[in-house]
Structures are given as structure tokens and as C-alpha cells.
Motif scaffolding. Sequence first.
Motif, PDB file in Angstrom:
ATOM      1  N   ILE A  10      11.198   2.250   8.282  1.00 17.32           N
ATOM      2  CA  ILE A  10      11.709   2.666   6.980  1.00 17.32           C
ATOM      3  C   ILE A  10      10.550   2.927   6.018  1.00 17.32           C
ATOM      4  O   ILE A  10      10.561   3.888   5.249  1.00 17.32           O
ATOM      5  CB  ILE A  10      12.697   1.614   6.428  1.00 17.32           C
ATOM      6  CG1 ILE A  10      13.364   2.135   5.174  1.00 17.32           C
ATOM      7  CG2 ILE A  10      12.047   0.288   6.176  1.00 17.32           C
ATOM      8  CD1 ILE A  10      14.540   1.316   4.740  1.00 17.32           C
ATOM      9  N   LEU A  11       9.497   2.106   6.125  1.00 20.60           N
ATOM     10  CA  LEU A  11       8.325   2.300   5.274  1.00 20.60           C
ATOM     11  C   LEU A  11       7.634   3.622   5.627  1.00 20.60           C
ATOM     12  O   LEU A  11       7.238   4.388   4.743  1.00 20.60           O
ATOM     13  CB  LEU A  11       7.370   1.112   5.447  1.00 20.60           C
ATOM     14  CG  LEU A  11       6.055   1.112   4.682  1.00 20.60           C
ATOM     15  CD1 LEU A  11       6.280   1.344   3.211  1.00 20.60           C
ATOM     16  CD2 LEU A  11       5.338  -0.215   4.893  1.00 20.60           C
ATOM     17  N   PHE A  68       7.341   6.710   3.000  1.00 24.52           N
ATOM     18  CA  PHE A  68       5.984   7.169   2.713  1.00 24.52           C
ATOM     19  C   PHE A  68       5.859   8.679   2.973  1.00 24.52           C
ATOM     20  O   PHE A  68       5.387   9.449   2.133  1.00 24.52           O
ATOM     21  CB  PHE A  68       5.007   6.376   3.589  1.00 24.52           C
ATOM     22  CG  PHE A  68       3.565   6.586   3.251  1.00 24.52           C
ATOM     23  CD1 PHE A  68       3.172   7.028   1.998  1.00 24.52           C
ATOM     24  CD2 PHE A  68       2.579   6.324   4.188  1.00 24.52           C
ATOM     25  CE1 PHE A  68       1.834   7.205   1.685  1.00 24.52           C
ATOM     26  CE2 PHE A  68       1.231   6.504   3.890  1.00 24.52           C
ATOM     27  CZ  PHE A  68       0.872   6.956   2.637  1.00 24.52           C
ATOM     28  N   ALA A  72      12.494  -5.124   6.795  1.00 22.82           N
ATOM     29  CA  ALA A  72      12.237  -4.088   5.793  1.00 22.82           C
ATOM     30  C   ALA A  72      13.490  -3.298   5.422  1.00 22.82           C
ATOM     31  O   ALA A  72      13.519  -2.670   4.367  1.00 22.82           O
ATOM     32  CB  ALA A  72      11.157  -3.137   6.290  1.00 22.82           C
ATOM     33  N   ILE A  88      16.161  -3.517   1.887  1.00 23.69           N
ATOM     34  CA  ILE A  88      16.105  -2.785   0.618  1.00 23.69           C
ATOM     35  C   ILE A  88      17.380  -1.967   0.440  1.00 23.69           C
ATOM     36  O   ILE A  88      17.881  -1.790  -0.666  1.00 23.69           O
ATOM     37  CB  ILE A  88      14.854  -1.871   0.562  1.00 23.69           C
ATOM     38  CG1 ILE A  88      14.779  -1.162  -0.784  1.00 23.69           C
ATOM     39  CG2 ILE A  88      14.828  -0.881   1.694  1.00 23.69           C
ATOM     40  CD1 ILE A  88      13.625  -0.206  -0.931  1.00 23.69           C
ATOM     41  N   ILE A  89      17.933  -1.476   1.559  1.00 22.02           N
ATOM     42  CA  ILE A  89      19.076  -0.578   1.479  1.00 22.02           C
ATOM     43  C   ILE A  89      20.327  -1.302   0.995  1.00 22.02           C
ATOM     44  O   ILE A  89      21.170  -0.723   0.322  1.00 22.02           O
ATOM     45  CB  ILE A  89      19.297   0.108   2.848  1.00 22.02           C
ATOM     46  CG1 ILE A  89      18.150   1.074   3.085  1.00 22.02           C
ATOM     47  CG2 ILE A  89      20.625   0.819   2.916  1.00 22.02           C
ATOM     48  CD1 ILE A  89      18.126   1.691   4.436  1.00 22.02           C
ATOM     49  N   LEU A  97       9.186  -3.460  -0.026  1.00 23.31           N
ATOM     50  CA  LEU A  97       9.268  -2.017  -0.209  1.00 23.31           C
ATOM     51  C   LEU A  97       9.851  -1.677  -1.585  1.00 23.31           C
ATOM     52  O   LEU A  97       9.364  -0.770  -2.278  1.00 23.31           O
ATOM     53  CB  LEU A  97      10.156  -1.441   0.904  1.00 23.31           C
ATOM     54  CG  LEU A  97      10.124   0.042   1.175  1.00 23.31           C
ATOM     55  CD1 LEU A  97       8.708   0.552   1.284  1.00 23.31           C
ATOM     56  CD2 LEU A  97      10.890   0.332   2.458  1.00 23.31           C
ATOM     57  N   VAL A 149       2.711   6.395 -11.735  1.00 28.11           N
ATOM     58  CA  VAL A 149       3.528   7.251 -10.877  1.00 28.11           C
ATOM     59  C   VAL A 149       2.683   8.021  -9.858  1.00 28.11           C
ATOM     60  O   VAL A 149       3.066   8.185  -8.700  1.00 28.11           O
ATOM     61  CB  VAL A 149       4.352   8.237 -11.728  1.00 28.11           C
ATOM     62  CG1 VAL A 149       5.105   9.205 -10.841  1.00 28.11           C
ATOM     63  CG2 VAL A 149       5.325   7.482 -12.612  1.00 28.11           C
ATOM     64  N   TYR A 197       1.438   6.513  -5.883  1.00 30.13           N
ATOM     65  CA  TYR A 197       2.396   6.020  -4.896  1.00 30.13           C
ATOM     66  C   TYR A 197       1.737   5.768  -3.552  1.00 30.13           C
ATOM     67  O   TYR A 197       2.064   4.838  -2.842  1.00 30.13           O
ATOM     68  CB  TYR A 197       3.544   7.030  -4.758  1.00 30.13           C
ATOM     69  CG  TYR A 197       3.102   8.361  -4.212  1.00 30.13           C
ATOM     70  CD1 TYR A 197       3.204   8.609  -2.850  1.00 30.13           C
ATOM     71  CD2 TYR A 197       2.560   9.352  -5.036  1.00 30.13           C
ATOM     72  CE1 TYR A 197       2.781   9.819  -2.332  1.00 30.13           C
ATOM     73  CE2 TYR A 197       2.138  10.551  -4.519  1.00 30.13           C
ATOM     74  CZ  TYR A 197       2.242  10.781  -3.165  1.00 30.13           C
ATOM     75  OH  TYR A 197       1.817  11.962  -2.644  1.00 30.13           O
ATOM     76  N   MET A 198       0.753   6.639  -3.219  1.00 32.06           N
ATOM     77  CA  MET A 198       0.151   6.542  -1.895  1.00 32.06           C
ATOM     78  C   MET A 198      -0.598   5.228  -1.724  1.00 32.06           C
ATOM     79  O   MET A 198      -0.444   4.543  -0.706  1.00 32.06           O
ATOM     80  CB  MET A 198      -0.804   7.716  -1.683  1.00 32.06           C
ATOM     81  CG  MET A 198      -1.215   7.827  -0.254  1.00 32.06           C
ATOM     82  SD  MET A 198      -1.378   9.499   0.312  1.00 32.06           S
ATOM     83  CE  MET A 198      -2.831  10.059  -0.442  1.00 32.06           C
ATOM     84  N   TYR A 225       1.984   2.344  -1.336  1.00 32.11           N
ATOM     85  CA  TYR A 225       2.599   2.299  -0.008  1.00 32.11           C
ATOM     86  C   TYR A 225       1.598   1.836   1.039  1.00 32.11           C
ATOM     87  O   TYR A 225       1.932   1.071   1.949  1.00 32.11           O
ATOM     88  CB  TYR A 225       3.155   3.672   0.377  1.00 32.11           C
ATOM     89  CG  TYR A 225       4.517   3.969  -0.214  1.00 32.11           C
ATOM     90  CD1 TYR A 225       5.514   3.003  -0.226  1.00 32.11           C
ATOM     91  CD2 TYR A 225       4.811   5.221  -0.732  1.00 32.11           C
ATOM     92  CE1 TYR A 225       6.762   3.277  -0.755  1.00 32.11           C
ATOM     93  CE2 TYR A 225       6.062   5.507  -1.264  1.00 32.11           C
ATOM     94  CZ  TYR A 225       7.023   4.528  -1.276  1.00 32.11           C
ATOM     95  OH  TYR A 225       8.259   4.786  -1.784  1.00 32.11           O
ATOM     96  N   LEU A 226       0.348   2.323   0.932  1.00 37.22           N
ATOM     97  CA  LEU A 226      -0.659   1.926   1.920  1.00 37.22           C
ATOM     98  C   LEU A 226      -0.909   0.421   1.850  1.00 37.22           C
ATOM     99  O   LEU A 226      -1.077  -0.235   2.887  1.00 37.22           O
ATOM    100  CB  LEU A 226      -1.966   2.686   1.680  1.00 37.22           C
ATOM    101  CG  LEU A 226      -1.978   4.125   2.182  1.00 37.22           C
ATOM    102  CD1 LEU A 226      -3.277   4.816   1.816  1.00 37.22           C
ATOM    103  CD2 LEU A 226      -1.776   4.172   3.695  1.00 37.22           C
ATOM    104  N   VAL A 252       1.233  -1.932   0.938  1.00 41.90           N
ATOM    105  CA  VAL A 252       2.363  -2.615   1.564  1.00 41.90           C
ATOM    106  C   VAL A 252       2.332  -2.423   3.085  1.00 41.90           C
ATOM    107  O   VAL A 252       2.543  -3.366   3.853  1.00 41.90           O
ATOM    108  CB  VAL A 252       3.692  -2.094   0.977  1.00 41.90           C
ATOM    109  CG1 VAL A 252       4.864  -2.622   1.754  1.00 41.90           C
ATOM    110  CG2 VAL A 252       3.796  -2.485  -0.478  1.00 41.90           C
ATOM    111  N   ALA A 253       2.027  -1.183   3.495  1.00 35.23           N
ATOM    112  CA  ALA A 253       1.953  -0.908   4.933  1.00 35.23           C
ATOM    113  C   ALA A 253       0.900  -1.801   5.571  1.00 35.23           C
ATOM    114  O   ALA A 253       1.096  -2.327   6.674  1.00 35.23           O
ATOM    115  CB  ALA A 253       1.625   0.558   5.183  1.00 35.23           C
ATOM    116  N   TYR A 260       2.292  -5.404   6.089  1.00 34.57           N
ATOM    117  CA  TYR A 260       3.158  -5.448   7.277  1.00 34.57           C
ATOM    118  C   TYR A 260       2.322  -5.342   8.536  1.00 34.57           C
ATOM    119  O   TYR A 260       2.492  -6.080   9.505  1.00 34.57           O
ATOM    120  CB  TYR A 260       4.175  -4.303   7.242  1.00 34.57           C
ATOM    121  CG  TYR A 260       5.440  -4.631   6.496  1.00 34.57           C
ATOM    122  CD1 TYR A 260       6.341  -5.553   7.001  1.00 34.57           C
ATOM    123  CD2 TYR A 260       5.754  -4.008   5.302  1.00 34.57           C
ATOM    124  CE1 TYR A 260       7.514  -5.844   6.332  1.00 34.57           C
ATOM    125  CE2 TYR A 260       6.918  -4.297   4.625  1.00 34.57           C
ATOM    126  CZ  TYR A 260       7.793  -5.217   5.147  1.00 34.57           C
ATOM    127  OH  TYR A 260       8.952  -5.504   4.480  1.00 34.57           O
TER     128      TYR A 260
END
Lengths: 379, 355
Positions: free
Chosen positions: A130-131, A135, B294, B297-298, B305, B318, B321-322, B325-326, B328-329, B332
Motif C-alpha cells: 500500500i505504501l 508513493f 499498513a 489506514i483504509i 502511513l 506539501v 511528500y517524497m 514517504y521515503l 516511512v518506507a 518499514y
Amino acid sequence: MLGWRDFKRMTPREIAVQIGVLALVVAIAIGAYFSARMNLAELGITSGFNFLNRDTGWSYSFSLLERSIDDTYRRTLFIGFLNTVFVGLISIVVATVLGFVIGTMRDSENPGLKTISSVYVQIFRNIPLILQIVFLYALLIHMPGPKQAYSIGDVIFMSNRGIMVPILTLPLWSVVALVIAAGGLAWGLLRSGLGALACFGVWLASVVVLNVLAIVILIPEGQSVVSIPFLKGLRFREGLTLSVELVAMIVGIVLYSAAYIGEVVRGGLDEVPKGLVEAGKSLGLGRFAIWWTIKMPMALRSIIPPLGNQWIFTMKATTVGVAIGFSDLFYIVSTSITQSGQTLELIAILMGAFLLVNFIIAQLVTLLNARLALKGYGS
Amino acid sequence: MSAPPPIAWSVDWRRRAFATPHDSVLTVGVGLLLAWMAWIAIDWALLRAVFREEDVAMCQDENAGACWSVIDARHRLILFGLYPFDEHWRSTSAAVAIIATVVLSCIPWFWSASRIATLWIVGFATYYLLMEGSLIGLEQVTTDKWGGLSLVLFLFSSVVLLGMPMGLGLALMRRSRLPVLRLVATLLIDFIRSLPLLTTLFTAAVVLPILLPEWLQGDKIWRVIIAFALFFACYQAEVFRGGFQAIPDGQYEAGKALGLGKWQVLWVIVLPQVFRHALPATINMVVVTFKETAVVIIIGFFDLLASASAAFGTGAWVAYYMETYLFVAFIYWAFITSLGRYGEYLKDRLRQDDH
């Protein structure tokens, strides 16, 4: 199944335990039924499937068929199911091909191929799907607008509206017919008794011939065979537009599943006895010949069962599309629930659809397995 | 006949890397490609990057690489979600308790049913007492305020803790001599396994309130955890089943001959071996479970996330974002890779022990 004899062999305590379990299951079912009736009455919801004929009144991101906000729930749900199957099937096919490439590279003797493929697997398998999809989606919607779109040879364009690609100008019905013909042919060949590799060769050749025939017969002279996208004003005309959601979904699921399938394939190749490979070498076979005629046919037997599980997983993985607003079946069902309140019926439809899809894939895998089984090697 | 002497790793490597001209080209080509990609990544993420919140203006510079200022500014939101700011030390210690539990579980001394169960119950209780607070005299923080990494660790540990005994129970039921138990377990396992996790969790969050009387509904987070644990258990039951299949019948008979009862044979002789056989697959399940958390979230939980999206969702951040996300990625990835690596190491070790 269960005969009187089985009961006679059991002690009274064992029989009591079983009756207790049965009673518990029945009690849960009855309890759920009555509290559902009470809760639904409180919410003022009439249960039943009549709502399927009502209009939805809302729109969503992606559909293969004509759609409007006046569609019935029945049609909208069907479109959602079609989207799930569509994305699932494409992802399965592409991920399987990519997975076989990755797995073969992982199994290779060459350190370069080995390293790059394990880096791939280590990255894409170890981050939640999902991530990865969210992304990718964020990357895609931050691409420049249509006017500044990236282009590859002025034929393929990438912008924040999606990816525009050239497409054959075949009518839709013939594309569907071609896909069905290709599927039917694969089925027929698998049952025909030909070897697996011969099957694939015949299948590929026939599909190419069918496509060429369709182009020659169906596209009138003078009309171009390919429709190429071009920029007009603020948006693209002609060609095929792959929406951002669709691209993020398919690419995300493919990259993730291919990492898993690569591991499955590597495991299968790993199990092929070394002696067979050495025998091939001493016969003077090249590396490709050893892979194609010795390793793969042997490895496929242990690859197919876990590969089937991975296919089922890939189908189920389409549900995360809801995170980026891709209208797969789960998205449609959850939106329908908020809009119509028919929770129980809709969740039953969702579960039924997945049970059906899993059942079909499981049958296909059993068939493949039977087809590939070597004589004298177990059942 | 004795085995040939082992070839030195470096010699073997060189032989394989440059076996034919093709191989040499491939090895060198891929090496260059990887080096080039690594250089781009390092250049962007480290050399040209901006690290501190105060320097955020420098991110606008054309030559600027990654803008890690967003992490510097928002890491508390990403890691702790909406947990009260002054109590973040509790969230940190609670997360450390869970991580310590997972790390300690890797030590063979803990590998008996009672020790590992004690360890996990203590770890989980520490987590819960610290996070919730009211039972040990701290300010109470309700579960709807839990978020970020701490919430992910909470979901993960409670699912594994609840799911493991459920999985064992289902596996025993599926192997039972009693047809009713067998049938119930088989139907349940096959049903849950053919549904996507999201469907199961969604059912727990949205559908169960209709099927349950009000006094049984409980908190949404606990309904979801129990459903997730059931999902875990149905897969884990199949893992245990594989372990049971590796035990020869003679073991049961030997136990009986020693005068042990049915349950004693199971507990003293069979289960320790089952656990051992099932260990690599179990670790794999645990890793997969961590990754699968993960999706919560839904159904509306403020997990890593969601907190990441919130971190770059407002105002000045804003554009970054990249980086978020990186980040958080990477969290994980680090968890999953280290657990997965350990699983592979264990598999090799057990395989060697067997031969």
C-alpha cells in the motif's frame, strides 16, 4: 463422510464436546440474526437485494464500460468486479513474466545478475504494498501537466493526467473476442497433451496470427492502423489514456508481486538436482539450453503450487486500490455501503466475488499442475 | 570418499564473475549501473540534502537534493500521531518495549512455550500500561489518540500475541479425531484465507456492529485487532499443520508406551518439535503481519502511513511528500529486512542441525 460407526468409536465425552461446538456455532448464528434484525430495524434499513435496481447517483474513477451516475447498483458493482479482474489479470501476467526473469537472475552464476536481482527483491518485497502504491501515485500526480508532458519519441506522453500511448484502432468487441480466443486457445492447448513448452510456442504464434488477421480484416483501407496521441489545447486526443490510478495500481502490484514470484522461481530452480545440470553441461549444452530444457521443466513442478498462491494473493491485493481512489470492487462496495446502507448484502457480494475468483484460480492451478506432472514423480 | 576442499570465496567469485567474455561484460556493466544508481541516491539523499528545519529555505535552491527538513520538523507527528506532545516519552518507551520483546524473542534461550509467552505478555503489558497510563497513575490517553509507529507496533504485537494461540488451537482442531471440530476449523480457515485481509478488517470495523448486540461490540480497534488475529491464526494454523506433518507416528506411540496421557504426549513430546519445524515459516508469517498492518489506514486508523500524509499535508511541507514517504518506507524496510534476514539465518541453521 460421517457414519454411525464413527460415533460408536467415540467416548461420550467426545460426543458431548462436538455437540457443544455445534450448539455454539448455531447459537452465534441465531444471535447474529436477531441482533442484525434489531439493529437494522433501528437504522430503518430494509434488507434484501432490491437496492441493486436503484440508481447510484455517484461517480468513480475508472471503468472499462460506458458508465454514468444513473447506473444501477447492479451495473456499478459489476463494473467494480470487472476492474478488479482486469487489474488482477494484467498484474498476474506481467508479474509472472517479470518474476521468472528475476528468479532466473537470482539463480544465475553471474555475480552481477545475482546482485542486481537481489537488490530488487530486497527493496520491493520489504516495503508494504500500500505504501508503494501510494508513493507511486504521489509521484505520478506530481508530474507536469499535459502541456509540459514528458514524451518518448512524441508517441508516448506522460503527464499528471496519466500515460498516453498509441493503440491499434480495432473496435472494442474484437479486442474482447481476441482476449477470449487467446484464453480459450491456452485452455485447449493445455488439455491437448502437448508438452508445456510446445503449448506456449503454438499459443504465441496463433495469437500473433489472430491479431494480424484482425487488423487486416477489421480496419478499413485508408484508416490508419494505429491511433497516436497528440496534444490539442489543454488535453490529449486520440491514443489510449491510462489513468494515473490505473498505472499506479498495475505498476505497484506488478513490482511487488514480481519480487515474491522471483523468490518462488528461485526456490524451484534451487531444488533441481545439481547432477542433472552437470549432465547437461557434459553433453555440451549451452546455458540457455540447460535452463530451458532441464532446469525449467523440472523446477516448474515445485514452482506452480506456490505460484498459484501468489496469483490468488495478487487478485486480493487489488483491494488496496481504495487508498488511491481506484474503483476496484472493494472501493465500489465500500462506497455503496456508505451511500445505500445495505451493509450485509454488499459485504456478502464482496466475499462471494472473491470466493469465486479464488476458486477459479485454484482450479486453473490444479489443471496446470496435472498437465505438468512428470510420470513416475509422485501424484 | 572425502569431500573436495572448499574453494575460497573470493576465488570462486572471480571464477564465476569472469567465466566467459559475456560474463565479464555483464559483471562489469551491472557493477557500473549499480555504482551509478548508488551515486545518484547518495548525492541526492546525503551530499546535496538539507537536514535542519531552520534551513528549509535552502530546499528551494536548484541544486538542493532531498529536503529532510520536513522530517526534522514533523518527525514527532509521523512517529507518535496525535498522542499528547508532553507524553511522547511514554510512546517512545512503549515502542522500545515492543522492539525489545521482538529482539529478545530471537535469542534461543527464550524458545520454550512458557518463556516466549511470558516474554510477550510482559512486553505487551508494559506497552499497554505506558500508553494507556491510567492504571499506573499517569494521565490517561485513550486508544483513539494512539498513532504513528507506536500504533503500528501495538497492532502488530497484539495480533501476534492473540493470533499465535488461536492458530495453535485451529491447527489442533483441524487435526482432531472429531469430525465436527475438524469441519468447523477447515471451513473457517479456508473461508478467511480466501478473503483479502482488508475485507476481513472492514467486516470487523463496519459489519460486526450490525451483527452484534450493543453490549458485545466493544471498541473498533479491538474488533479490528481480533479480526486481524483471526486472519493471522488461519494462516499460522496451516504453518503449524506443516509442523505436525513432520512428526512421525512413532513419537506418539513412544509417548503412550511411556505411560503419558494424550495431552501430555502433545505438550511434552510433540509440540516442542512442531514449534521447531514451524519456526522459519512462523517468522515469515510474523514479518508478513508487520507489513500487512499498513492497510489499517483504509479503515480509518492513524497509522504510520496516515501520519506521514498528515506530515506533508499542511502548509509549507506539501512539496516534500517524497522525503516523507521515503522516511516511512525506510522504517518499514528496516524492520522487515532485519526480521526477514534473521528468519533466513535461522532456516539455514536449522537445516544444518538436521543433517
